[in-house]
Design a protein around this motif. Structure first.
Motif, PDB file in Angstrom:
ATOM      1  N   PRO A   3       0.825  -1.213   0.000  1.00 20.61           N
ATOM      2  CA  PRO A   3       0.000   0.000   0.000  1.00 20.61           C
ATOM      3  C   PRO A   3       0.859   1.264   0.000  1.00 20.61           C
ATOM      4  O   PRO A   3       1.834   1.364   0.758  1.00 20.61           O
ATOM      5  CB  PRO A   3      -0.785  -0.113   1.318  1.00 20.61           C
ATOM      6  CG  PRO A   3      -0.751  -1.567   1.674  1.00 20.61           C
ATOM      7  CD  PRO A   3       0.592  -2.042   1.200  1.00 20.61           C
ATOM      8  N   PHE A   4       0.499   2.217  -0.851  1.00 21.88           N
ATOM      9  CA  PHE A   4       1.193   3.506  -0.881  1.00 21.88           C
ATOM     10  C   PHE A   4       0.440   4.556  -0.069  1.00 21.88           C
ATOM     11  O   PHE A   4       1.036   5.507   0.414  1.00 21.88           O
ATOM     12  CB  PHE A   4       1.380   3.980  -2.322  1.00 21.88           C
ATOM     13  CG  PHE A   4       2.779   3.760  -2.827  1.00 21.88           C
ATOM     14  CD1 PHE A   4       3.572   4.813  -3.240  1.00 21.88           C
ATOM     15  CD2 PHE A   4       3.315   2.476  -2.877  1.00 21.88           C
ATOM     16  CE1 PHE A   4       4.864   4.614  -3.680  1.00 21.88           C
ATOM     17  CE2 PHE A   4       4.600   2.257  -3.320  1.00 21.88           C
ATOM     18  CZ  PHE A   4       5.380   3.323  -3.722  1.00 21.88           C
ATOM     19  N   TYR A   5      -0.862   4.396   0.028  1.00 20.61           N
ATOM     20  CA  TYR A   5      -1.664   5.279   0.880  1.00 20.61           C
ATOM     21  C   TYR A   5      -2.009   4.451   2.103  1.00 20.61           C
ATOM     22  O   TYR A   5      -2.832   3.542   2.039  1.00 20.61           O
ATOM     23  CB  TYR A   5      -2.917   5.728   0.145  1.00 20.61           C
ATOM     24  CG  TYR A   5      -3.558   7.001   0.676  1.00 20.61           C
ATOM     25  CD1 TYR A   5      -3.579   7.283   2.037  1.00 20.61           C
ATOM     26  CD2 TYR A   5      -4.154   7.914  -0.183  1.00 20.61           C
ATOM     27  CE1 TYR A   5      -4.157   8.431   2.524  1.00 20.61           C
ATOM     28  CE2 TYR A   5      -4.734   9.090   0.290  1.00 20.61           C
ATOM     29  CZ  TYR A   5      -4.740   9.338   1.643  1.00 20.61           C
ATOM     30  OH  TYR A   5      -5.319  10.484   2.125  1.00 20.61           O
ATOM     31  N   TYR A   6      -1.350   4.750   3.222  1.00 22.23           N
ATOM     32  CA  TYR A   6      -1.444   3.917   4.429  1.00 22.23           C
ATOM     33  C   TYR A   6      -2.900   3.661   4.805  1.00 22.23           C
ATOM     34  O   TYR A   6      -3.697   4.576   4.896  1.00 22.23           O
ATOM     35  CB  TYR A   6      -0.703   4.596   5.577  1.00 22.23           C
ATOM     36  CG  TYR A   6      -0.620   3.783   6.837  1.00 22.23           C
ATOM     37  CD1 TYR A   6       0.025   2.549   6.845  1.00 22.23           C
ATOM     38  CD2 TYR A   6      -1.177   4.248   8.017  1.00 22.23           C
ATOM     39  CE1 TYR A   6       0.107   1.804   8.010  1.00 22.23           C
ATOM     40  CE2 TYR A   6      -1.093   3.505   9.199  1.00 22.23           C
ATOM     41  CZ  TYR A   6      -0.455   2.281   9.179  1.00 22.23           C
ATOM     42  OH  TYR A   6      -0.376   1.541  10.339  1.00 22.23           O
ATOM     43  N   LYS A   7      -3.210   2.419   5.009  1.00 14.65           N
ATOM     44  CA  LYS A   7      -4.541   1.903   5.366  1.00 14.65           C
ATOM     45  C   LYS A   7      -5.518   1.919   4.190  1.00 14.65           C
ATOM     46  O   LYS A   7      -6.183   0.927   3.912  1.00 14.65           O
ATOM     47  CB  LYS A   7      -5.142   2.667   6.555  1.00 14.65           C
ATOM     48  CG  LYS A   7      -4.413   2.443   7.874  1.00 14.65           C
ATOM     49  CD  LYS A   7      -4.414   0.967   8.270  1.00 14.65           C
ATOM     50  CE  LYS A   7      -3.714   0.729   9.598  1.00 14.65           C
ATOM     51  NZ  LYS A   7      -3.654  -0.715   9.935  1.00 14.65           N
ATOM     52  N   LYS A   8      -5.624   3.044   3.481  1.00 10.26           N
ATOM     53  CA  LYS A   8      -6.619   3.142   2.411  1.00 10.26           C
ATOM     54  C   LYS A   8      -6.382   2.117   1.305  1.00 10.26           C
ATOM     55  O   LYS A   8      -7.330   1.549   0.765  1.00 10.26           O
ATOM     56  CB  LYS A   8      -6.641   4.558   1.832  1.00 10.26           C
ATOM     57  CG  LYS A   8      -7.274   5.581   2.748  1.00 10.26           C
ATOM     58  CD  LYS A   8      -7.551   6.882   2.009  1.00 10.26           C
ATOM     59  CE  LYS A   8      -8.294   7.857   2.916  1.00 10.26           C
ATOM     60  NZ  LYS A   8      -8.667   9.095   2.204  1.00 10.26           N
ATOM     61  N   ASP A   9      -5.113   1.892   0.941  1.00  4.00           N
ATOM     62  CA  ASP A   9      -4.811   0.952  -0.140  1.00  4.00           C
ATOM     63  C   ASP A   9      -4.913  -0.507   0.302  1.00  4.00           C
ATOM     64  O   ASP A   9      -4.951  -1.408  -0.538  1.00  4.00           O
ATOM     65  CB  ASP A   9      -3.417   1.215  -0.716  1.00  4.00           C
ATOM     66  CG  ASP A   9      -3.378   2.461  -1.586  1.00  4.00           C
ATOM     67  OD1 ASP A   9      -4.448   3.019  -1.869  1.00  4.00           O
ATOM     68  OD2 ASP A   9      -2.271   2.883  -1.973  1.00  4.00           O
ATOM     69  N   GLU A  10      -4.932  -0.739   1.593  1.00  6.18           N
ATOM     70  CA  GLU A  10      -5.028  -2.118   2.084  1.00  6.18           C
ATOM     71  C   GLU A  10      -6.351  -2.762   1.674  1.00  6.18           C
ATOM     72  O   GLU A  10      -6.391  -3.944   1.309  1.00  6.18           O
ATOM     73  CB  GLU A  10      -4.885  -2.149   3.603  1.00  6.18           C
ATOM     74  CG  GLU A  10      -3.472  -1.880   4.092  1.00  6.18           C
ATOM     75  CD  GLU A  10      -3.338  -2.064   5.597  1.00  6.18           C
ATOM     76  OE1 GLU A  10      -4.101  -2.873   6.166  1.00  6.18           O
ATOM     77  OE2 GLU A  10      -2.478  -1.411   6.203  1.00  6.18           O
ATOM     78  N   LEU A  11      -7.409  -1.989   1.735  1.00  9.63           N
ATOM     79  CA  LEU A  11      -8.734  -2.510   1.382  1.00  9.63           C
ATOM     80  C   LEU A  11      -8.785  -2.926  -0.088  1.00  9.63           C
ATOM     81  O   LEU A  11      -9.260  -4.018  -0.414  1.00  9.63           O
ATOM     82  CB  LEU A  11      -9.814  -1.458   1.666  1.00  9.63           C
ATOM     83  CG  LEU A  11     -11.251  -1.858   1.331  1.00  9.63           C
ATOM     84  CD1 LEU A  11     -11.672  -3.093   2.114  1.00  9.63           C
ATOM     85  CD2 LEU A  11     -12.206  -0.694   1.629  1.00  9.63           C
ATOM     86  N   GLU A  12      -8.266  -2.080  -0.974  1.00 12.77           N
ATOM     87  CA  GLU A  12      -8.265  -2.413  -2.397  1.00 12.77           C
ATOM     88  C   GLU A  12      -7.337  -3.589  -2.670  1.00 12.77           C
ATOM     89  O   GLU A  12      -7.641  -4.451  -3.497  1.00 12.77           O
ATOM     90  CB  GLU A  12      -7.849  -1.204  -3.232  1.00 12.77           C
ATOM     91  CG  GLU A  12      -7.858  -1.437  -4.730  1.00 12.77           C
ATOM     92  CD  GLU A  12      -9.244  -1.779  -5.273  1.00 12.77           C
ATOM     93  OE1 GLU A  12      -9.307  -2.398  -6.362  1.00 12.77           O
ATOM     94  OE2 GLU A  12     -10.255  -1.439  -4.630  1.00 12.77           O
TER      95      GLU A  12
END
Length: 359
Positions: A224-233
């Motif tokens: 993930p490059f955007y911490y937490k937000k990219d984890e979902l995708e």
């Protein structure tokens, strides 16, 4: 000289954090240390980069900071666009407007300009950008957008500041990989991001990842490059995988993220700065584009462009095979482009004199 920097900072986005790190480093190389940054997390930004920082949401603080500055820098990133929202564009243009109003030197630095779709946004952007002191852009497509806005004076082609990012130590990389349970040198990195609700794209991306992973016996690592937000995708794509995978869960600095990428065999990226990180690390990469800014970067390094809503798994897998079967040749090509972009990146600071407080 007192400099104020405006951008998308303090949101735990690796790409933007890396941009700020490289701009601040470039200013310090020029002997400029009195730097203030508008940030969503002022204390964090100040402690990380050794700068002063104020709340980007406080009009009073922003006005006073602009009033007390000599130079306003808007950049880098993709700030002058209305794809995110008109509100976002107006925010960054308002900083530029206040700088002009208070008779400060205003520079647009290392940005990707556009797209700007709404007519009134084009008029507003054109009016203000014609009045700044200089604009440096990171790709040819941004030059074209400025030309459409009838802006052709004081515009210079540069490069994304992140091409100058330094990597952390090998010891630190090995510790991170051990902590994350990643087998060093035997993995493929995937950097994705949410873009609409295109389930077909997720399925095709997963099929491609599986094909590459199985053919070359590579572990799959979502980064993930955007911490937490990219984890979902990342998880949404991973749900379609047959191959075992890991999602990097730790919170790391840009130079550490660069280190993780440095040790991989191949990167597949939807986020722009994941591709730029791969270039800096001299790691083969495949870019999947959801935005003209990615098209612009991929063109600049002569790389094939896959559109997020049009690619097939076979196309990605076949391209990966052509890269990995000719890895040395691909890396030599990356070296040439990296050297060229680093030279161009010097244009982001042409308005500053070495070791001088004059602009």
């Amino acid at each position: 000289m007192k400099i104020l920097i405006s951008g998308y900072y303090g949101f735990e986005n690796t790409g933007d954090d890396a941009v700020l790190e490289c701009i601040v480093a470039g200013l310090k190389e020029k002997g400029i240390y009195d730097v203030t940054v508008l940030s969503n997390a002022p204390y964090v930004t100040s402690s990380k980069y050794g700068v002063k920082s104020i709340n980007r949401n406080s009009f009073k603080d922003i006005f006073n900071a602009i009033k007390n500055a000599d130079v306003i820098i808007s950049g880098g990133g993709s700030l002058i666009q209305d794809v995110t929202s008109s509100k976002s564009l107006w925010y960054y243009l308002s900083i530029i407007f206040l700088g002009i109003l208070l008779r400060k030197k205003v520079y647009i630095v290392g940005q990707g300009i556009g797209p700007i779709h709404r007519r009134y946004n084009k008029v507003l952007a054109s009016f203000l950008l014609k009045r700044v002191d200089m604009i440096t852009v990171r790709d040819e497509d941004s030059l074209s957008v400025l030309k459409e806005l009838n802006i052709d004076k004081n515009v210079i082609l540069a490069a994304d500041p992140v091409v100058n990012l330094n990597v952390c130590s090998d010891e630190r990389i090995e510790k991170i990989l051990k902590d994350e349970g990643i087998d060093k040198n035997r993995y493929i990195v995937v950097c994705t991001r949410e873009w609409g609700n295109n389930e077909l794209s997720r399925v095709e991306l997963a099929k491609a990842i599986d094909a590459i992973s199985m053919k070359y016996n590579l572990e799959v690592v979502f980064l993930p490059f955007y911490y937490k937000k990219d984890e979902l995708e990342s998880q949404k794509v991973a749900n379609y995988l047959k191959s075992p995978y890991k999602i990097v869960r730790g919170k790391y600095e840009p130079n550490e993220i660069l280190g993780i990428i440095k040790k991989c065999s191949l990167l597949i990226g939807v986020r722009l700065h994941s591709l730029i990180f791969a270039l800096v690390a001299l790691v083969p990469f495949i870019g999947i584009s959801y935005d003209p800014k990615i098209d612009g970067f991929l063109k600049s390094v002569d790389s094939k462009i896959f559109k997020i809503d049009k690619f097939s798994s076979d196309e990605i897998a076949n391209y990966a095979e052509s890269i990995l079967n000719h890895r040395d040749k691909f890396i030599e090509n990356l070296k040439i482009h990296l050297k060229s972009l680093r030279e161009l990146s010097k244009n982001n600071f042409v308005y500053l004199k070495n070791n001088d407080d004059e602009v």
